[in-house]
Design an enzyme around this catalytic site. Sequence first.
Site, PDB file in Angstrom:
ATOM      1  N   LYS A 276     -17.261   0.610  -5.209  1.00 52.81           N
ATOM      2  CA  LYS A 276     -16.048   0.294  -4.447  1.00 52.81           C
ATOM      3  C   LYS A 276     -16.168  -1.162  -3.956  1.00 52.81           C
ATOM      4  O   LYS A 276     -17.115  -1.511  -3.284  1.00 52.81           O
ATOM      5  CB  LYS A 276     -15.901   1.262  -3.271  1.00 52.81           C
ATOM      6  N   GLU A 362      -8.156  19.053   5.102  1.00 53.93           N
ATOM      7  CA  GLU A 362      -7.380  19.301   6.327  1.00 53.93           C
ATOM      8  C   GLU A 362      -7.278  20.795   6.621  1.00 53.93           C
ATOM      9  O   GLU A 362      -7.342  21.219   7.783  1.00 53.93           O
ATOM     10  CB  GLU A 362      -5.981  18.689   6.192  1.00 53.93           C
ATOM     11  N   ARG A 390      -0.926  19.393   5.394  1.00 50.86           N
ATOM     12  CA  ARG A 390      -1.878  20.088   4.519  1.00 50.86           C
ATOM     13  C   ARG A 390      -2.506  21.306   5.201  1.00 50.86           C
ATOM     14  O   ARG A 390      -2.963  22.229   4.537  1.00 50.86           O
ATOM     15  CB  ARG A 390      -3.016  19.141   4.088  1.00 50.86           C
TER      16      ARG A 390
HETATM   17  C1  LIG Z   1      -4.574  14.669   1.997  1.00 49.95           C
HETATM   18  C2  LIG Z   1      -5.083  13.292   2.322  1.00 49.95           C
HETATM   19  N1  LIG Z   1      -5.969  13.149   3.323  1.00 49.95           N
HETATM   20  C3  LIG Z   1      -6.429  11.924   3.655  1.00 49.95           C
HETATM   21  C4  LIG Z   1      -6.010  10.818   2.976  1.00 49.95           C
HETATM   22  C5  LIG Z   1      -6.469   9.436   3.399  1.00 49.95           C
HETATM   23  N2  LIG Z   1      -7.273   8.792   2.342  1.00 49.95           N
HETATM   24  C6  LIG Z   1      -6.764   7.883   1.546  1.00 49.95           C
HETATM   25  S1  LIG Z   1      -7.873   7.300   0.450  1.00 49.95           S
HETATM   26  C7  LIG Z   1      -9.086   8.297   1.084  1.00 49.95           C
HETATM   27  C8  LIG Z   1     -10.458   8.284   0.521  1.00 49.95           C
HETATM   28  C9  LIG Z   1     -10.402   8.609  -0.941  1.00 49.95           C
HETATM   29  O1  LIG Z   1     -11.721   8.559  -1.465  1.00 49.95           O
HETATM   30  P1  LIG Z   1     -11.873   8.563  -3.039  1.00 49.95           P
HETATM   31  O2  LIG Z   1     -11.003   9.618  -3.603  1.00 49.95           O
HETATM   32  O3  LIG Z   1     -13.297   8.649  -3.311  1.00 49.95           O
HETATM   33  O4  LIG Z   1     -11.253   7.177  -3.502  1.00 49.95           O
HETATM   34  P2  LIG Z   1     -11.897   5.717  -3.322  1.00 49.95           P
HETATM   35  O5  LIG Z   1     -11.200   5.119  -2.123  1.00 49.95           O
HETATM   36  O6  LIG Z   1     -13.354   5.878  -3.135  1.00 49.95           O
HETATM   37  O7  LIG Z   1     -11.547   4.986  -4.581  1.00 49.95           O
HETATM   38  C10 LIG Z   1      -8.593   9.059   2.123  1.00 49.95           C
HETATM   39  C11 LIG Z   1      -9.389  10.010   2.932  1.00 49.95           C
HETATM   40  C12 LIG Z   1      -5.072  11.010   1.939  1.00 49.95           C
HETATM   41  N3  LIG Z   1      -4.566   9.961   1.252  1.00 49.95           N
HETATM   42  N4  LIG Z   1      -4.640  12.249   1.625  1.00 49.95           N
END
Ligand SMILES: Cc1ncc(C[n+]2csc(CCOP(=O)(O)OP(=O)(O)O)c2C)c(N)n1
Length: 629
Positions: A276, A362, A390
């Site tokens: 990342k 969630e 959610r």
């Molecule tokens: C249901 C939901 N909960 C929380 C989020 C907030 N959120 C956005 S990106 C993220 C982390 C995602 O991690 P990953 O899938 O590993 O993607 P990366 O950022 O590492 O590329 C979160 C928790 C969301 N978008 N949707």
Amino acid sequence: MNLLEKIDSPADVRALPYHQLTPLAHELRAYLLDSVSKTGGHLSSNLGTVELTVALHYVFNTPEDRIVWDVGHQTYSHKILTGRRNRMHTLRQLDGISGFPKRDESEYDTFGTAHSSTSISAALGMAQAAKIKGESRHAIAVIGDGSMTAGMAFEALNNAGVQDDINLLVILNDNDMSISPPVGALNRYLARLMSGQFYAAAKNVGKSVLPGPVLELAKRLEEHAKGMVVPATMFEEFGFNYIGPIDGHDLDSLIPTLQNIKQLKGPQFLHVVTKKGQGYKLAEAEPVLYHGTGKFNPAEGIKPATAPAKMTYTEVFGNWLCDMAAFDNKLVGITPAMREGSGMVRFEQEYPDRYFDVGIAEQHAVTFGAGLACEGMKPVVAIYSTFLQRGYDQLVHDVALQNLDVTFALDRAGLVGADGATHAGNYDLAYLRCIPNMVIMAASDENECRQMLTTGYRYPGPAAIRYPRGAGIGAAMQQELTTIPMGKGEIKRQGASIAILAFGSMVAPSVTAGASLGATVANMRFVKPLDVELVKQLAASHDYLVTVEEGAIMGGAGAAVAEALAAEGIVKPLLMIGLPDKFIDHGDPVKLLSSVGLDAAGITASIKQRFGNAGNAGGDEPRLVVNNG
Ligand SMILES: Cc1ncc(C[n+]2csc(CCOP(=O)(O)OP(=O)(O)O)c2C)c(N)n1
Ligand SMILES: CC(=O)[C@@H](O)[C@H](O)COP(=O)(O)O
Ligand SMILES: [Mg+2]
């Protein structure tokens, strides 16, 4: 920038000679960094998926082959390669391109995402549709390791894994990061896969249990397997053909692997390992800081924020949480993977044993809180309004129905701005108000937010306190952990003829509007229990009633007032101001509020339009029309 300028669609990528793909990726990364540093947006996740995006559009015949991106915040390279390079400067701005895939923005955006963990379900649907229609397209879900922690992802894996004759590819983009560092057993499992321990363990098992000749065969296989990948049990147990882990930044690994997978039938699972923030040292070093950025100078990096003039509601919550935890050792704080966004960094540092990041989960967060409450703990579930959607059934079925003492701190309530409709917290008043046992408060300023958090926390049942994204109004903060009277609103200004019943973030603009109209303004504070006595008092002493809320009008706070009037048999002209029955896209939050009439000028104009000049100081004698029917 000569290669990237030639790319107006993925067909142009596929027309490039292979040796130009790596230079293209370099140009793409540079363009991405330059563009996002000027507009703000999600950066580190986008830097980490440059090569994967190039490889996918090179190998697959997009948009015929469908790519579903999960969470969808990492699609800037995808947007640049699919004809939107020249619109990147409008990213997340009013009438500009979205920060997430949107079907109505491009045919290459095959599925609207932004809430995590939907991609496998959607891609499976697309794969099944292709099979039923006899179409030979591929459906590809690109999902991050953080997004893999949500139950919905496993619901989809479980369902997909027994559908052998579909063209479905799940690509796990494993960068060992969520927004914060990832949590949970899945992360440990993936780390084992990546570390090769799994491979080593398999090798040792082979030696200890295999007899002579078979061991010999195993040794030969081991030599062969060293260059290959070791099947991981979990994804294969779900019925997928697991390939990986492979380097997600190496086109010479990605492209031949994807080309091979493209020839295979049945559910495929490719595990890619990326970093990342890849390619920008500052983001590589601090992927959390560079997850969502404002504008910054890439040469210098993000500068530490100077203390803002006004405290944000998130900071109010974070400070309150630590203060209340110091006061009450039964308090536990729960976040579904939003430690920074919910303001819980200090709480984790100061109360690590009472801090729970449950991952992007969630539903689990809410019911985990319910379980804690059953045992006398006082859980505080810090969750964005939109993400609580959610965990709605868990709130109803596990918390409210059992009347458990869980406090919900609903950040990002109302319009959120750059993230747009998917992240707007527009519906919590409507979806919570109809649930028995719920107490629902809407904070009008930072100090009241603190008081409401204490009030909700001390209330021995389910309570939700909603507050908007961003800074408060600059209210003086009391440090004491004081409560406000349950179910009681307050008069903010005394006027005549028109009474404005304002909720939460709309109190301040309503006071400004009220002053220009000579109207009375009430800060209603509670959506549930509503201060019915105050509603009756205002109805009896004014000709016109107005409600104002930063939430959906349908089923919202204004509806609560209308229902109360009806229940009391009071007939009174009532204007309900709030969010209209449509999705509000991304843009500057101040401009968005103005566009839906939720600023002082808009409130004033709506009232004048509906009630003429009745609001001018003095106005007609107050009349109460009582329905004696
Ligand atoms: C249901 C939901 N909960 C929380 C989020 C907030 N959120 C956005 S990106 C993220 C982390 C995602 O991690 P990953 O899938 O590993 O993607 P990366 O950022 O590492 O590329 C979160 C928790 C969301 N978008 N949707
Ligand atoms: C992509 C995603 O869902 C999160 O990164 C979200 O954008 C955070 O929102 P805030 O910026 O309001 O914390
Ligand atoms: Mg990740």
